[in-house]
Design an enzyme around this catalytic site. Structure first.
Site, PDB file in Angstrom:
ATOM      1  N   HIS A   1      -6.463  32.804  54.077  1.00  0.00           N
ATOM      2  CA  HIS A   1      -5.622  33.946  53.736  1.00  0.00           C
ATOM      3  C   HIS A   1      -6.383  34.700  52.649  1.00  0.00           C
ATOM      4  CE1 HIS A   1      -1.549  35.454  51.896  1.00  0.00           C
ATOM      5  NE2 HIS A   1      -2.341  36.424  52.288  1.00  0.00           N
TER       6      HIS A   1
ATOM      7  N   PRO B   1       1.850  30.451  60.159  1.00  0.00           N
ATOM      8  CA  PRO B   1       3.026  29.695  59.741  1.00  0.00           C
ATOM      9  C   PRO B   1       3.950  30.569  58.895  1.00  0.00           C
ATOM     10  CG  PRO B   1       1.092  29.031  58.465  1.00  0.00           C
ATOM     11  CD  PRO B   1       0.612  29.971  59.522  1.00  0.00           C
ATOM     12  N   MET B   2       5.244  30.507  59.178  1.00  0.00           N
ATOM     13  CA  MET B   2       6.229  31.248  58.384  1.00  0.00           C
ATOM     14  C   MET B   2       7.498  30.424  58.253  1.00  0.00           C
ATOM     15  SD  MET B   2       6.089  35.247  59.485  1.00  0.00           S
ATOM     16  CE  MET B   2       5.666  35.034  61.212  1.00  0.00           C
ATOM     17  N   VAL B   3       7.800  30.026  57.025  1.00  0.00           N
ATOM     18  CA  VAL B   3       9.041  29.314  56.765  1.00  0.00           C
ATOM     19  C   VAL B   3      10.204  30.169  57.256  1.00  0.00           C
ATOM     20  CG1 VAL B   3      10.587  28.687  54.851  1.00  0.00           C
ATOM     21  CG2 VAL B   3       8.230  27.898  54.842  1.00  0.00           C
TER      22      VAL B   3
ATOM     23  N   ASN C   1      -6.828  35.532  57.960  1.00  0.00           N
ATOM     24  CA  ASN C   1      -5.403  35.853  57.832  1.00  0.00           C
ATOM     25  C   ASN C   1      -5.212  36.877  56.718  1.00  0.00           C
ATOM     26  OD1 ASN C   1      -2.676  34.338  56.163  1.00  0.00           O
ATOM     27  ND2 ASN C   1      -2.459  35.581  57.982  1.00  0.00           N
ATOM     28  N   GLY C   2      -4.336  37.859  56.998  1.00  0.00           N
ATOM     29  CA  GLY C   2      -3.986  38.877  56.011  1.00  0.00           C
ATOM     30  C   GLY C   2      -4.130  40.276  56.566  1.00  0.00           C
TER      31      GLY C   2
ATOM     32  N   ALA D   1       1.092  37.071  60.298  1.00  0.00           N
ATOM     33  CA  ALA D   1       2.422  36.590  59.914  1.00  0.00           C
ATOM     34  C   ALA D   1       3.416  37.754  59.987  1.00  0.00           C
ATOM     35  CB  ALA D   1       2.385  35.993  58.505  1.00  0.00           C
TER      36      ALA D   1
ATOM     37  N   CYS E   1       0.219  27.853  49.582  1.00  0.00           N
ATOM     38  CA  CYS E   1       1.535  28.358  49.167  1.00  0.00           C
ATOM     39  C   CYS E   1       1.629  28.441  47.640  1.00  0.00           C
ATOM     40  CB  CYS E   1       2.641  27.453  49.709  1.00  0.00           C
ATOM     41  SG  CYS E   1       4.274  28.075  49.256  1.00  0.00           S
TER      42      CYS E   1
HETATM   43  C1  LIG Z   1       8.472  34.864  55.768  1.00  0.00           C
HETATM   44  C2  LIG Z   1       7.145  34.208  55.459  1.00  0.00           C
HETATM   45  C3  LIG Z   1       7.055  32.829  55.428  1.00  0.00           C
HETATM   46  C4  LIG Z   1       5.816  32.218  55.186  1.00  0.00           C
HETATM   47  N1  LIG Z   1       5.722  30.846  55.252  1.00  0.00           N
HETATM   48  C5  LIG Z   1       4.495  30.263  55.204  1.00  0.00           C
HETATM   49  C6  LIG Z   1       4.335  28.885  55.490  1.00  0.00           C
HETATM   50  O1  LIG Z   1       5.283  28.177  55.836  1.00  0.00           O
HETATM   51  N2  LIG Z   1       3.083  28.350  55.401  1.00  0.00           N
HETATM   52  C7  LIG Z   1       1.988  29.115  55.069  1.00  0.00           C
HETATM   53  O2  LIG Z   1       0.871  28.584  55.032  1.00  0.00           O
HETATM   54  N3  LIG Z   1       2.116  30.419  54.818  1.00  0.00           N
HETATM   55  C8  LIG Z   1       3.335  31.009  54.893  1.00  0.00           C
HETATM   56  N4  LIG Z   1       3.447  32.359  54.722  1.00  0.00           N
HETATM   57  C9  LIG Z   1       2.223  33.153  54.497  1.00  0.00           C
HETATM   58  C10 LIG Z   1       1.679  33.664  55.828  1.00  0.00           C
HETATM   59  O3  LIG Z   1       1.358  32.602  56.718  1.00  0.00           O
HETATM   60  C11 LIG Z   1       0.440  34.522  55.626  1.00  0.00           C
HETATM   61  O4  LIG Z   1      -0.556  33.749  54.996  1.00  0.00           O
HETATM   62  C12 LIG Z   1       0.686  35.771  54.769  1.00  0.00           C
HETATM   63  O5  LIG Z   1       1.932  36.374  55.063  1.00  0.00           O
HETATM   64  C13 LIG Z   1      -0.438  36.783  54.977  1.00  0.00           C
HETATM   65  O6  LIG Z   1      -0.498  37.172  56.332  1.00  0.00           O
HETATM   66  P1  LIG Z   1       0.073  38.616  56.819  1.00  0.00           P
HETATM   67  O7  LIG Z   1      -0.630  39.653  55.968  1.00  0.00           O
HETATM   68  O8  LIG Z   1      -0.280  38.664  58.272  1.00  0.00           O
HETATM   69  O9  LIG Z   1       1.547  38.622  56.548  1.00  0.00           O
HETATM   70  C14 LIG Z   1       4.666  33.000  54.924  1.00  0.00           C
HETATM   71  C15 LIG Z   1       4.783  34.398  54.943  1.00  0.00           C
HETATM   72  C16 LIG Z   1       5.993  34.998  55.214  1.00  0.00           C
HETATM   73  C17 LIG Z   1       6.068  36.515  55.256  1.00  0.00           C
END
Ligand SMILES: Cc1cc2nc3c(=O)[nH]c(=O)nc-3n(C[C@H](O)[C@H](O)[C@H](O)COP(=O)(O)O)c2cc1C
Length: 355
Positions: A183, A19-21, A215-216, A239, A116
């Site tokens: 995460h 998920p990414m806002v 995740n991460g 993400a 979050c």
């Molecule tokens: C632009 C952006 C928006 C995000 N929005 C959400 C969200 O809406 N819900 C959520 O659970 N995590 C959100 N995250 C966190 C990611 O889902 C993820 O947990 C975090 O980035 C670690 O994963 P990564 O290392 O693959 O980036 C967001 C991360 C980014 C970079």
């Protein structure tokens, strides 16, 4: 096999879009699906925002929009119906249930965001605030599991203390959810700090029957196998890897980032995605930030100009212009030469974008 077991199987052995806002809106999800993502999480949407929204179907693109106050709160398309997970921010079981009931016909699962760390979420009792209040967290999951006929999942971070983490995940698992995303950072860790995959082994051993999604720090396809081997988690979610290049899901290797960015633009036009949202995501994705073309992209004010900047003028004129609806363009956009068009078939959206 019970329905619940079948649901759990969907979350095993997969590579998922996190998920990414703002970033994980419809075009990104469709593109991720096209490249091989097994499931795609939508951006977190607060339960109160979706409650009371109107479901509007656009007959040109087939896009289903949940609209409130003239704004698209959530958009989806029938072609992602089997793979899209609606992620919700919530602090109260009743509102969460009302929101889930409102959206359930168009999605394939509901996820509760419990990780979050942003002030907006914490102050509202949502996101990581729920990890500090397990009874409330579990009461939301409980009501969703009992009343919604879709798999329910949730996404957490880890605590500094492994015993505290294990205590929380045991309580969460007892609600009957179908999968748990972890995460591997604590609430206070910043994104550039290395994700602590080693914290996951104990969670995986503690809950052998529940699919655990890591995740991460998954930044390329090879990381998926490495993460599985190191942690025992069978599924993995990315993400920032996808935000930088959505073709990370291709088992045959990533495409050049510029090709993926151009393809992303086409998905955005074909789904008449909000221009402001598309531009924001594209700017993050654009690989050559020192180039003259990047400056041009940053200054564009309409889809027409965006397509020109991306070398897609012909696509825009022949196909795109007719698909963009009035909610998508910013009110200040220069007028475009919109023409009427035939509605497009839902499966066609994916077919047309074949790379
Ligand atoms: C632009 C952006 C928006 C995000 N929005 C959400 C969200 O809406 N819900 C959520 O659970 N995590 C959100 N995250 C966190 C990611 O889902 C993820 O947990 C975090 O980035 C670690 O994963 P990564 O290392 O693959 O980036 C967001 C991360 C980014 C970079």
């Amino acid at each position: 096999m019970t329905m619940r077991t079948q649901w759990r199987d969907r979350y095993r052995d997969g590579f998922f879009l996190a998920p990414m806002v703002r970033v994980g809106t419809l075009p990104m999800r469709l593109q991720a699906q096209q490249y091989g993502a097994d499931l795609m999480w939508g951006p977190e949407i607060v339960d109160k925002s979706i409650v009371g929204s109107e479901r509007v179907v656009d007959d040109k693109t087939g896009v289903i929009a949940y609209v409130k106050g003239g704004k698209d709160i959530f958009t989806t398309h029938p072609s992602e119906r089997q793979k899209v997970i609606f992620q919700m921010g919530s602090a109260a079981p009743e509102t969460a249930l009302t929101a889930a009931k409102h959206i359930e016909q168009d999605v394939s699962g509901i996820d509760l965001n419990c990780g979050c760390p942003k002030r907006f979420s914490i102050q509202g009792g949502m996101g990581a605030a729920l990890m500090a209040d397990p009874p409330r967290l579990c009461s939301i999951l409980d009501v969703l599991v009992k009343n919604i006929d879709l798999p329910i999942t949730c996404k957490i971070r880890v605590f500094d203390n492994i015993e505290k983490t294990l205590d929380l995940v045991r309580q969460i698992a007892a609600t009957g959810i179908s999968a748990l995303t972890v995460h591997c950072r604590t609430k206070n860790m910043r994104p550039h700090e290395k994700a602590m995959w080693n914290r996951l082994n104990d969670v995986v051993s503690e809950l052998p029957d529940l699919p655990i999604i890591l995740n991460g720090d998954i930044f390329e396809y090879a990381d998926v196998q490495r993460a599985r081997e190191e942690t025992g988690a069978t599924s993995v979610m990315t993400a920032r890897g996808a935000a930088a290049n959505p073709s990370i899901f291709r088992s045959e290797g990533m495409l050049p980032a510029m090709d993926a960015a151009r393809e992303y633009t086409k998905f955005a036009v074909r789904t008449s995605n909000s221009f402001v949202n598309t531009k924001y995501t594209l700017v993050q994705m654009y690989p050559e930030t020192k180039s003259e073309q990047f400056s041009v992209l940053r200054s564009v004010r309409s889809y027409k100009e965006m397509c020109e900047a991306m070398g897609l003028s012909e696509f825009y004129e022949s196909e795109g212009a007719a698909l963009i609806h009035s909610r998508a363009e910013p009110s200040s956009a220069p007028s475009s030469n919109k023409r009427p068009t035939q509605p497009i078939d839902s499966a066609d959206l994916l077919k047309r974008a074949k790379v």
